[in-house]
Design a protein around this motif. Sequence first.
Motif, PDB file in Angstrom:
ATOM      1  N   LEU A 131       0.731  -1.241   0.031  1.00 18.88           N
ATOM      2  CA  LEU A 131      -0.002  -0.021   0.148  1.00 18.88           C
ATOM      3  C   LEU A 131       0.961   1.343   0.139  1.00 18.88           C
ATOM      4  CD1 LEU A 131      -2.871  -1.150   2.606  1.00 18.88           C
ATOM      5  CD2 LEU A 131      -3.123  -0.510   0.050  1.00 18.88           C
ATOM      6  N   LEU A 132       2.013   1.092   0.972  1.00 17.73           N
ATOM      7  CA  LEU A 132       3.074   2.549   0.756  1.00 17.73           C
ATOM      8  C   LEU A 132       3.656   2.596  -0.582  1.00 17.73           C
ATOM      9  CD1 LEU A 132       4.593   2.231   4.467  1.00 17.73           C
ATOM     10  CD2 LEU A 132       3.171   4.120   3.452  1.00 17.73           C
ATOM     11  N   TYR A 133       3.572   1.439  -1.308  1.00 16.67           N
ATOM     12  CA  TYR A 133       4.286   1.585  -2.615  1.00 16.67           C
ATOM     13  C   TYR A 133       3.339   2.334  -3.331  1.00 16.67           C
ATOM     14  CZ  TYR A 133       5.869   0.292  -7.172  1.00 16.67           C
ATOM     15  OH  TYR A 133       6.332   0.102  -8.641  1.00 16.67           O
ATOM     16  N   HIS A 134       2.047   1.782  -3.360  1.00 17.28           N
ATOM     17  CA  HIS A 134       1.033   2.284  -4.249  1.00 17.28           C
ATOM     18  C   HIS A 134       0.837   3.781  -4.046  1.00 17.28           C
ATOM     19  CE1 HIS A 134      -3.320   1.306  -6.005  1.00 17.28           C
ATOM     20  NE2 HIS A 134      -2.575   2.342  -6.543  1.00 17.28           N
ATOM     21  N   VAL A 135       0.853   4.010  -2.881  1.00 15.89           N
ATOM     22  CA  VAL A 135       0.674   5.692  -2.387  1.00 15.89           C
ATOM     23  C   VAL A 135       1.980   6.256  -2.995  1.00 15.89           C
ATOM     24  CG1 VAL A 135       1.032   7.083  -0.573  1.00 15.89           C
ATOM     25  CG2 VAL A 135      -0.595   5.242  -0.529  1.00 15.89           C
ATOM     26  N   ARG A 136       3.156   5.777  -3.022  1.00 20.64           N
ATOM     27  CA  ARG A 136       4.474   6.556  -3.494  1.00 20.64           C
ATOM     28  C   ARG A 136       4.134   6.747  -5.149  1.00 20.64           C
ATOM     29  NH1 ARG A 136      10.635   4.695  -2.368  1.00 20.64           N
ATOM     30  NH2 ARG A 136      11.367   5.206  -4.366  1.00 20.64           N
ATOM     31  N   LEU A 137       3.557   5.693  -5.638  1.00 21.83           N
ATOM     32  CA  LEU A 137       3.450   5.865  -7.100  1.00 21.83           C
ATOM     33  C   LEU A 137       2.522   6.881  -7.434  1.00 21.83           C
ATOM     34  CD1 LEU A 137       2.679   2.379  -8.674  1.00 21.83           C
ATOM     35  CD2 LEU A 137       4.444   4.183  -9.506  1.00 21.83           C
ATOM     36  N   LEU A 138       1.329   6.946  -6.592  1.00 19.71           N
ATOM     37  CA  LEU A 138       0.463   8.368  -6.650  1.00 19.71           C
ATOM     38  C   LEU A 138       1.192   9.431  -6.535  1.00 19.71           C
ATOM     39  CD1 LEU A 138      -2.673   6.667  -5.225  1.00 19.71           C
ATOM     40  CD2 LEU A 138      -2.604   7.022  -7.363  1.00 19.71           C
ATOM     41  N   VAL A 193       5.531   5.472  11.274  1.00 17.06           N
ATOM     42  CA  VAL A 193       6.418   6.559  10.855  1.00 17.06           C
ATOM     43  C   VAL A 193       6.260   6.851   9.208  1.00 17.06           C
ATOM     44  CG1 VAL A 193       8.681   7.321  10.714  1.00 17.06           C
ATOM     45  CG2 VAL A 193       7.973   6.178  12.787  1.00 17.06           C
ATOM     46  N   GLY A 194       6.388   5.942   8.599  1.00 16.49           N
ATOM     47  CA  GLY A 194       6.044   5.825   7.088  1.00 16.49           C
ATOM     48  C   GLY A 194       4.858   6.595   6.837  1.00 16.49           C
ATOM     49  N   ILE A 195       3.576   6.453   7.339  1.00 17.40           N
ATOM     50  CA  ILE A 195       2.669   6.961   7.308  1.00 17.40           C
ATOM     51  C   ILE A 195       2.593   8.501   7.480  1.00 17.40           C
ATOM     52  CG2 ILE A 195       0.040   7.301   8.062  1.00 17.40           C
ATOM     53  CD1 ILE A 195      -0.054   4.578   8.824  1.00 17.40           C
ATOM     54  N   PHE A 241       8.099  -8.326  -0.825  1.00 15.48           N
ATOM     55  CA  PHE A 241       6.862  -7.307  -1.222  1.00 15.48           C
ATOM     56  C   PHE A 241       7.420  -5.819  -0.504  1.00 15.48           C
ATOM     57  CE2 PHE A 241       3.645  -9.468  -3.349  1.00 15.48           C
ATOM     58  CZ  PHE A 241       3.771 -10.532  -2.743  1.00 15.48           C
ATOM     59  N   THR A 242       8.747  -5.560  -0.189  1.00 19.54           N
ATOM     60  CA  THR A 242       9.226  -4.524   0.431  1.00 19.54           C
ATOM     61  C   THR A 242       9.827  -3.743  -0.805  1.00 19.54           C
ATOM     62  OG1 THR A 242      11.283  -5.727   0.835  1.00 19.54           O
ATOM     63  CG2 THR A 242       9.846  -5.309   2.716  1.00 19.54           C
ATOM     64  N   ILE A 243       8.723  -2.992  -1.414  1.00 24.41           N
ATOM     65  CA  ILE A 243       9.259  -2.573  -2.867  1.00 24.41           C
ATOM     66  C   ILE A 243       9.815  -1.015  -2.631  1.00 24.41           C
ATOM     67  CG2 ILE A 243       8.246  -1.653  -5.160  1.00 24.41           C
ATOM     68  CD1 ILE A 243       8.247  -4.731  -4.775  1.00 24.41           C
ATOM     69  N   ASN A 244       9.429  -0.203  -1.666  1.00 26.69           N
ATOM     70  CA  ASN A 244       9.801   0.940  -1.481  1.00 26.69           C
ATOM     71  C   ASN A 244      11.294   0.995  -1.229  1.00 26.69           C
ATOM     72  OD1 ASN A 244       7.800   2.619  -2.202  1.00 26.69           O
ATOM     73  ND2 ASN A 244       7.046   2.650  -0.035  1.00 26.69           N
ATOM     74  N   ILE A 245      11.775   0.173  -0.343  1.00 24.84           N
ATOM     75  CA  ILE A 245      13.062   0.234  -0.014  1.00 24.84           C
ATOM     76  C   ILE A 245      13.895  -0.485  -1.223  1.00 24.84           C
ATOM     77  CG2 ILE A 245      13.143  -2.005   1.210  1.00 24.84           C
ATOM     78  CD1 ILE A 245      15.235   0.844   2.534  1.00 24.84           C
TER      79      ILE A 245
END
Lengths: 128, 853
Positions: free
Chosen positions: B194-201, B227-229, B540-544
């Motif tokens: 989900l955090l990755y999806h948000v980053r894309l947006l 913290v990410g949120i 699934f740790t895409i952002n990092i």
Amino acid sequence: MRYYLEHLTTWPSLSYVAEDSKGRIVGYVLAKMVQDVGPDDEPHGHLSSVSVLRSYRRLGLAKKLVIQSQEAMAAVYKASYVALHVRTSNRPALSLYRDTLGFSLHVLKRKHYADGEDAYAMRLSLEH
Amino acid sequence: MAPTPAKRALPSKESGLFRELLNLYESRQLKKGLKTADQILKKYPEHGETLCMKGLILTHMGKREEGRELVKKGVRLDLTSHIVWHVFGLIQKGEKNYEEALKSYTQALKFDKENMNILRDAAHLQTQLRNFDGLVDTRYLLLKLRPNLRQNWIGLAVAHHLNGNPSDAKKVLEHYQRTLKNVPDYDVEQSELLLYHVRLLEELEEYPEALNMLDINAKSRAIVDRVGIMETRARILSKHGPPEEAEHAWRALIQHNPDNVNYYKGLLATKNIDLDALSETNRADALQILQDFTTHIPRADTPRRLALTISTGDEFETLAKAYVLRALKKGIPSLFVDIKTLYSDDQKRASIEAFFESYRESLEPSTPSPDPDADPTEYLWTLYFLAQHYSSVGNHARALTLLDTALLHTPTLPDLHTMRGRVLKRLGDPLGAANAVEQARLLDGQDRFLNTKAAKYRLRAGLTDEASDVFGLFTRKDAPSPGADLEDMQSLMYLVEEANAHRRKGKLHQALKKYHAILKVFQDFEDDQFDFHGYSLRKFTINIYLNLISWEDKLWSHPAYITAALAATQIYVTVHDDPSVAKDVLSSGTSSEAEKKAKKKAKKAAQKQQEEAKKGAAASGNEDKGLELVQPKDEDPDGVKLLSDPDPLERAWKFLAPLPGLAQDSIDVWIAVYDVAIRRGKYLQAVRALSNAKALDPENAELYVRYVHLRKAYSSLASPLPGSVGAVVAKALSSLLPEEQQSQLDTNQYLQRHSTDGRAAFAAARGQYILGSPRDEVDNTIFTVFNPDVNLLLKTAIDIFSWLNETHSPRADEFRVAADKKFALSTVFKTASEQATVEKEGLSVEEQQEVID
């Protein structure tokens, strides 16, 4: 390098660095979760390495770094406690963990290190 | 589908054996696998696929050369089998030869388009090689073949993203989310996605959507990284949201971690307060905000320190005084380093100095009686600060005096000794510096920081053996040498310092060896990412993971690599210009005692390794050693082969190649590129390099020398450059050095423009030398650096002295004496015998005894 990359890519929210004004690293905490545990244990956090440059001591950096890591362990992974190993001869580290951070001795691990030195396995409960 | 070629088809018995062979390989039963392969080959010695499998198994057993040969033979015998190409690819991948491996995999895929294993490996290779077009195709195929595997969706999304297409990445993710059922609560994997999806947006600048997704999933606890949120929220709201909400977001972060300066900057930005461009009203507002934080979060240092950056005049003085007093009472060693960044403001520097001087006076004990058992006091830390302060503005003598006073009071504080060392280093007394830091080390033998510093200072003083002894107190005892362990641990600091030490001593071969070691470390760093192309997808740790890819893309711009590349290039260029240099270096090398000892130990270790390998090969020849290359024995431990390389410019270019793309703002890099290009006859590249350098700093001294060099090289061309190249070069050259500005090159004019800069005189002299001016004219230009109004840096003087020696100037020694006089507190211009005296004075009693014995 792989050692660091594995930690960071598997548990990205658990490790922290302290930087000077130029962005150079003067302290860090490298942490992970231990999730493959037997029936007598629970998933818990683990401090793989904590270090602050000698020239940046007395600022409370180690404590600040470890606390950030612990809070993430609890929030993200619901860890019930955090553990670490420390050489029995490493008095400054022992003092940091026991006196400053509130860790308690769990068990003595004989010949834990590659060079044969014993380690104290210490724990700190994360449950409020 | 085409019928199986005759020579590939096996009758039922052998075909059954082949299937068994594949299974045995899968389960790594290597010995049985070999036997099975041989059974097939007895009847069908030209069965390519079996030959390949046998070769693969042999490689696993450590017989790499034999294995490789068999594999190649197998490939030749069956060019259209996907198995042979797959096996070949595996071998090449194990050797980290990713380009060739991808070629093999691509071949394999021609003959088995939908083989999942091959496709997956190909995807990893494509990512490694940054072949993102191919990656998208591969990931798409993988998804088509197995749409129920979650990873395959994410793999495709990430491929689109890496390929510069975040929009398609988003579409894939949306599709993926729709297929999800029964997602467990508090699932870390889902949270990361989900955090990755948000980053894309965010990247697509769809801020309301990003915020919405973030908030909904934060509330439902689907995203668990608090913290990410918070950080994402603050970031998005700062770009696109009501400032008050952004402010709240930053405040929440500060509450969570009051020590992150970026949070404060973020908060101030929401109020249009830019720390680099403050107005008077802004300043007051900012200070008020910071003051509030200091009041409510007293344990936070950051707002206090930020206030010092922002405030001015009397307010600054008040705040600074409070800040500094607090630190002095606590005894914080890093206070000066902290305050120093304020010194770009002269008034603030003066104000700090005034305060400290008066405070020092007020603390000065009335009776100067040193108490060796006293704890470091405020007075001590005040002296320590002032010493650093004076040294930072060049008043080293005063710094030393202050340190001496401090040492009288507390001789047992290592920081005082290391500071003394630093001051002596700046004064050009590396031996004195090394001795000082050694004193610090002796005060706490268990401290690795002090150990490393002491060893590093010894390296700076050229005491390579003694440095190794110090390092050896902490390195693994079973390593061939302390240096070998540090190299194994990828200590860039050690490798750079040791290489530089060898270079300064003229041991160019050993220097090159270490510069190459640095190259290898970075190569390893680059190779390390390979496994994560699959691993991070599974986790699934895409952002990092994307951050990792970004970091790798900039890897070769690391300062340690640039240092190594430029230094190695310089050596290679020197050797190219004068091959006798290499001969001289290698013939003069008589190993020191420690070097001989280390060589003996390394030889013993290598022998032991070989014996064990033989034993190992005999006993556990069936052990699976995997496909990774094991380090072969070092055939050139002293870098002799490196220095004697028949094509030094080619070697230099291998070092420099990644730099023009990543370090365009470094004039040193462009100069180095020029030096290599011109000597390889690549005129266009050479001219372009200087154009880039010119854009960065047109009056740079080193650039000036290259202008002269280029003019000379171009005008001495035996025959004009061929056709189109010639025209382009001529055009570029006239743009770089226009006819109208010929005066730019004129020596006297250049000197006049920079009459107070010692480096300019050095550059002018080298220009004259290149043009063949008489030696005495050249030397006269050099000696102008001693004129009263010329600012001559110690480093420049050292470089000049080196150059005078290299070019056999008759006035080299005269220069040395003059420089020694000018830099009175330095020891680097003393003769060898003068230096030896200083050196011996610094050795401990035990070490002196060793020398005598």
